[in-house]
Design an enzyme around this catalytic site. Structure first.
Site, PDB file in Angstrom:
ATOM      1  N   TYR A   1      -1.840   3.854   3.733  1.00 57.82           N
ATOM      2  CA  TYR A   1      -0.971   3.123   2.794  1.00 57.82           C
ATOM      3  C   TYR A   1      -1.323   3.461   1.349  1.00 57.82           C
ATOM      4  CZ  TYR A   1       1.096  -0.749   0.208  1.00 57.82           C
ATOM      5  OH  TYR A   1       1.800  -1.494  -0.699  1.00 57.82           O
TER       6      TYR A   1
ATOM      7  N   LYS B   1       0.974   5.354  -1.806  1.00 61.13           N
ATOM      8  CA  LYS B   1       1.266   4.773  -3.112  1.00 61.13           C
ATOM      9  C   LYS B   1       0.731   5.629  -4.255  1.00 61.13           C
ATOM     10  CE  LYS B   1       3.667   1.515  -1.411  1.00 61.13           C
ATOM     11  NZ  LYS B   1       5.141   1.542  -1.582  1.00 61.13           N
TER      12      LYS B   1
ATOM     13  N   ILE C   1       1.502 -10.383  -3.757  1.00 63.83           N
ATOM     14  CA  ILE C   1       2.723 -11.115  -4.062  1.00 63.83           C
ATOM     15  C   ILE C   1       3.161 -11.914  -2.839  1.00 63.83           C
ATOM     16  CG2 ILE C   1       5.081 -10.929  -4.966  1.00 63.83           C
ATOM     17  CD1 ILE C   1       2.872  -9.866  -6.850  1.00 63.83           C
TER      18      ILE C   1
ATOM     19  N   THR D   1       5.338 -12.538  -0.440  1.00 59.28           N
ATOM     20  CA  THR D   1       6.506 -11.934   0.206  1.00 59.28           C
ATOM     21  C   THR D   1       6.201 -11.761   1.694  1.00 59.28           C
ATOM     22  OG1 THR D   1       5.747  -9.650  -0.084  1.00 59.28           O
ATOM     23  CG2 THR D   1       7.055 -10.603  -1.887  1.00 59.28           C
TER      24      THR D   1
END
Length: 265
Positions: free
Chosen positions: A169, A173, A202, A204
């Site tokens: 991951y 990015k 965040i 989410t």
């Protein structure tokens, strides 16, 4: 700020993106969902794209109920043809493309690098890197012909740090930020700005899909950051709207880190 000044500021904000056309991928939830609503509130016509059409249709209804203009298209960002059709749909619906927020992506599988496989590599690199690449490519073809446009890529604070068990991951990015910087060099003088948003922790659905052993663990982690809390999708949406607007006319090639101070602590 007095009442009159506040009213004028809100009025200016509501027309800041008037007559602009925006495209948001990964708009069915989280930061993409909040950003689509925020861009519409500021006057943009918005095309929302994701795999989950029912959620997109609900989002379009919400935007229209608030007086905005929006349309939806079902898209899988791992499919190049879907992304080409997405941009074509935007232009055929609204006549142009001024703003693109390439937000769609996945966390992949969090595990030590020695336990990762070609399959888990493809699972995260296909949407997060190849998907952003193809999105930028077709968006830029339109914007460069217009001589104007703003592209924002969702890069995550993972684009500027390392994180245990998140090697693949994190790699995606870093790649997104690298493409952002390079595209800016190639396109800024031709009228197209390219920036990245690098959110931290965040609130989410992304952060509730198994990255953390429990919700409590996530909130405990957030409590130890300089901000002392998780961020909100709405906070990220206002940054997207800024980068999309003429207020950021001299900003390009930048990765705006919005992580509550975590990466510099």
């Amino acid at each position: 700020m007095n009442a009159a000044t506040q009213t004028n500021a809100q009025s200016t904000q509501s027309t800041q993106l008037k007559d602009k056309v925006a495209l948001v991928t990964g708009a069915s939830s989280g930061i993409g969902h909040a950003s689509a609503i925020e861009l519409a509130k500021r006057g943009a016509k918005v095309v929302v794209a994701a795999r989950r059409k029912a959620e997109l249709d609900a989002l379009v209804r919400t935007i229209r109920e608030q007086g905005g203009d929006a349309a939806a298209i079902e898209v899988d960002v791992t499919r190049e043809d879907d992304l080409r059709k997405m941009v074509d749909f935007t232009v055929s619906t609204y006549g142009r493309l001024d703003i693109a927020f390439n937000n769609a992506g996945t966390e992949g599988v969090f595990a030590p690098l020695t336990e990762q496989t070609d399959a888990t590599y493809d699972k995260v690199f296909d949407p997060n890197v190849r998907g952003v690449f193809h999105s930028m490519k077709y968006e830029a073809e339109v914007m460069l012909k217009q001589g104007a446009g703003s592209i924002i890529n969702n890069a995550s604070m993972g684009g500027v740090i390392g994180f245990e068990n998140a090697g693949l991951y994190i790699g995606t990015k870093h790649a997104v930020i690298g493409m952002t910087k390079t595209a800016s060099i190639e396109w800024f003088r031709r009228g197209v700005r390219v920036n990245a948003l690098a959110p931290g922790l965040i609130e989410t659905p992304f952060h509730h899909r198994g990255i953390w052993p429990s919700a409590e663990a996530m909130y405990d982690f957030a409590a130890g950051t300089p901000a002392g809390r998780v961020g909100s999708a709405q906070e990220m949406a206002t940054i997207v709207a800024f980068l999309a607007s003429d207020d950021a006319s001299y900003v390009s090639g930048h990765a705006l880190v919005a992580d509550g101070g975590y990466s510099v602590a």
